[in-house]
Scaffold this active site. Structure first.
Site, short mmCIF file in Angstrom:
data_model
loop_
_atom_site.label_atom_id
_atom_site.label_comp_id
_atom_site.label_asym_id
_atom_site.label_seq_id
_atom_site.Cartn_x
_atom_site.Cartn_y
_atom_site.Cartn_z
N GLY A 8 46.30 59.30 10.68
CA GLY A 8 47.02 60.57 10.45
C GLY A 8 47.60 61.22 9.09
O GLY A 8 48.37 62.18 8.92
N ARG A 35 40.98 62.52 10.86
CA ARG A 35 39.99 61.97 12.65
C ARG A 35 38.81 63.52 12.24
O ARG A 35 38.32 63.19 11.87
CB ARG A 35 40.99 63.54 13.56
CG ARG A 35 40.39 61.61 15.17
CD ARG A 35 41.98 61.98 16.07
NE ARG A 35 41.62 63.36 16.11
CZ ARG A 35 41.64 64.06 17.22
NH1 ARG A 35 40.94 63.71 17.75
NH2 ARG A 35 41.75 65.65 17.37
N TYR A 143 56.81 65.44 24.60
CA TYR A 143 56.58 65.31 23.17
C TYR A 143 57.99 63.73 23.44
O TYR A 143 57.73 62.62 22.60
CB TYR A 143 56.08 65.70 22.44
CG TYR A 143 56.52 65.41 21.38
CD1 TYR A 143 55.62 64.93 20.33
CD2 TYR A 143 57.65 65.94 20.52
CE1 TYR A 143 56.07 64.62 19.56
CE2 TYR A 143 57.96 65.47 19.35
CZ TYR A 143 56.84 64.80 18.38
OH TYR A 143 57.21 64.75 16.81
N LYS A 147 57.71 60.22 22.81
CA LYS A 147 58.59 59.42 21.57
C LYS A 147 59.18 58.61 22.13
O LYS A 147 60.38 57.16 21.83
CB LYS A 147 58.77 60.24 20.63
CG LYS A 147 58.12 61.24 20.76
CD LYS A 147 57.72 60.59 18.84
CE LYS A 147 56.43 60.81 18.68
NZ LYS A 147 55.47 59.92 17.62
C1 AKB Z 1 59.00 69.17 17.11
O1 AKB Z 1 59.00 70.53 16.49
O2 AKB Z 1 57.42 68.92 18.14
C2 AKB Z 1 58.35 67.93 16.30
C3 AKB Z 1 59.26 67.40 15.82
C4 AKB Z 1 61.18 67.54 15.81
O3 AKB Z 1 59.50 65.73 15.92
N1 AKB Z 1 58.87 68.95 14.28
#
Ligand code: AKB
Length: 320
Positions: A8, A35, A143, A147
Site C-alpha cells: 500500500g 497494487r 471497516y 479493524k
Molecule cells: C476513515 O475515515 O475511514 C479513516 C480512519 C479514521 O481510519 N481515515
C-alpha cells in the site's frame, strides 16, 4: 529489521512512510509495494517498487523471497466510506489480505509486522470523550468490524506464534502529499485544497462534528517510534490509541479563516455523517505515552499554516 516491504505504498500514509523509512534504512532496503496505482516518480526513483497485492499469496511470497524481506508494513485497506458501499470488498482486502500477510510473516520468521488500526474500532456505545485504551469495541461500520478483528488477530499471532505484530489506532490523518481515499475523515484534507482553489468548501459533516485528528509528520513519528520501540516495554501490541488533536468542523473552518479571511464554509451532511457520529471526540493515549514515549508536535493552527502553504505551492506550480 533490514529489509522492509510496505504494502500500500501509493496510499496516503504509505507514500510518505516509504520515503521516510528509506531515509533511515537506505533506498534499496525499503520495498514499495503497489497494487494498481502507478507509483509516483518520488517513490519509483528512490528504491525498488513491486506490484504486490496482499490477496495474492504467491506474488507476496515471491516478493518476500526476492528481497529477503524481514518486516512487513501492511497499509493496504478499504476505508470506512468505501467499505459501506462495498462491505464484501472491505472484508476481503482488510481481513483476507491481513491473514495472508501474517501467515507469510510466520512462514518466513519475520522480525516484525506493522498493521494499522483506526478509531473506527469504536462505536456509538463507546465512551465518546477521552476514549480509554480498554473500552467497548462495537463498531457499526464494516471497516470498524475488520479493524477490531485485525487487532484481535494481531494479538493472537503475538501470543500463539510469538510473531512481533504492532499497530496503532490512527485518527483522521491530514496531509498534503497524497490524497486520502474513501474515508470519513477526508473532509479535513479536502477543506484545505478547496480553500486554496476556490476559497470555499461544502462540508459533508455538520459544524459540530468533532473527531480525533493527526497531521502527517506526527503520524510518521508515531508509526516509526512504535516500530522502533523495545518489544519488552510493550504491554499492548496491535491496538494503541494515539491522540494528537481534536477539533470540530466549525473549529477547522475557523482555523482556515484565520489565514484566508474571505474563506466561506457551508454544510451539506451526507451518509458519512452517521459514521462520524459513531466515532469518539478524542482518545486517551496514555498507554502509547507510557509504553513507547508517544508525544505529538502539531496542533490545529500549526497544521493549518503548514497545509495551506504547501497546497498554495502546488497550486502555483499548476499541480492541482
Ligand atoms: C476513515 O475515515 O475511514 C479513516 C480512519 C479514521 O481510519 N481515515
Amino acid at each position: 529489521m533490514k529489509k522492509i516491504l510496505i504494502i500500500g505504498s501509493a496510499g496516503q500514509i504509505g507514500s510518505e512512510l516509504t520515503l521516510e523509512l528509506r531515509k533511515m534504512y537506505g533506498g534499496d532496503n525499503v520495498i514499495a509495494g503497489v497494487r494498481k496505482t502507478k507509483p509516483s516518480e518520488k517513490l519509483s526513483s528512490k528504491g525498488p517498487c513491486e506490484v504486490v497485492d496482499a490477496l495474492d499469496v504467491e506474488g507476496l511470497r515471491a516478493t518476500v523471497k526476492k528481497y529477503n524481506i524481514d518486516a512487513i508494513i501492511n497499509m493496504a485497506a478499504i476505508l470506512s466510506a468505501t467499505g459501506e458501499k462495498n462491505p464484501m470488498l472491505a472484508w476481503d482486502v482488510n481481513m483476507n489480505g491481513l491473514i495472508n500477510v501474517l501467515e507469510i510473516a510466520r512462514e518466513f520468521n519475520m522480525k516484525q509486522v506493522l498493521v494499522p488500526s483506526s478509531i473506527a474500532v469504536f462505536g456509538p456505545s463507546t465512551p465518546i470523550d477521552n476514549t480509554p485504551q480498554e473500552t467497548i469495541l462495537k463498531p457499526t461500520t464494516i471497516y470498524g468490524v475488520t479493524k477490531v478483528s485485525g487487532e484481535l488477530l494481531g494479538d493472537y499471532y503475538v501470543k500463539r506464534y510469538g510473531l512481533d505484530v504492532r499497530g496503532l489506532r490512527y485518527p483522521g490523518i491530514i496531509s498534503h502529499e497524497t490524497l486520502p481515499g474513501g474515508g470519513t475523515t477526508d473532509y479535513a484534507v479536502a477543506i484545505y485544497y478547496e480553500a486554496i482553489k476556490h476559497k470555499k468548501y461544502t462540508s459533508f459533516v455538520n459544524e459540530d462534528t468533532r473527531l480525533p485528528m493527526m497531521y502527517m509528520p506526527d503520524c510518521l513519528k508515531a508509526t516509526i517510534d512504535l516500530m522502533h520501540a523495545d518489544y519488552k516495554d510493550l504491554k499492548h501490541h496491535s491496538d494503541f490509541n494515539v491522540g494528537a488533536m481534536s477539533f470540530s468542523m466549525g473549529e477547522l473552518a475557523a482555523s482556515v479563516k484565520k489565514y484566508i479571511p474571505d474563506f466561506e464554509i457551508s454544510y451539506a451532511p451526507d451518509e458519512r455523517q452517521s459514521i462520524a457520529d459513531s466515532w469518539p471526540n478524542s482518545v486517551d493515549d496514555s498507554a502509547a505515552r507510557e509504553e513507547w514515549g508517544w508525544k505529538p508536535d502539531y496542533d490545529l493552527d500549526a497544521m493549518t499554516k503548514d497545509m495551506l502553504q504547501a497546497i498554495e505551492e502546488k497550486h502555483k506550480k499548476g499541480l492541482i
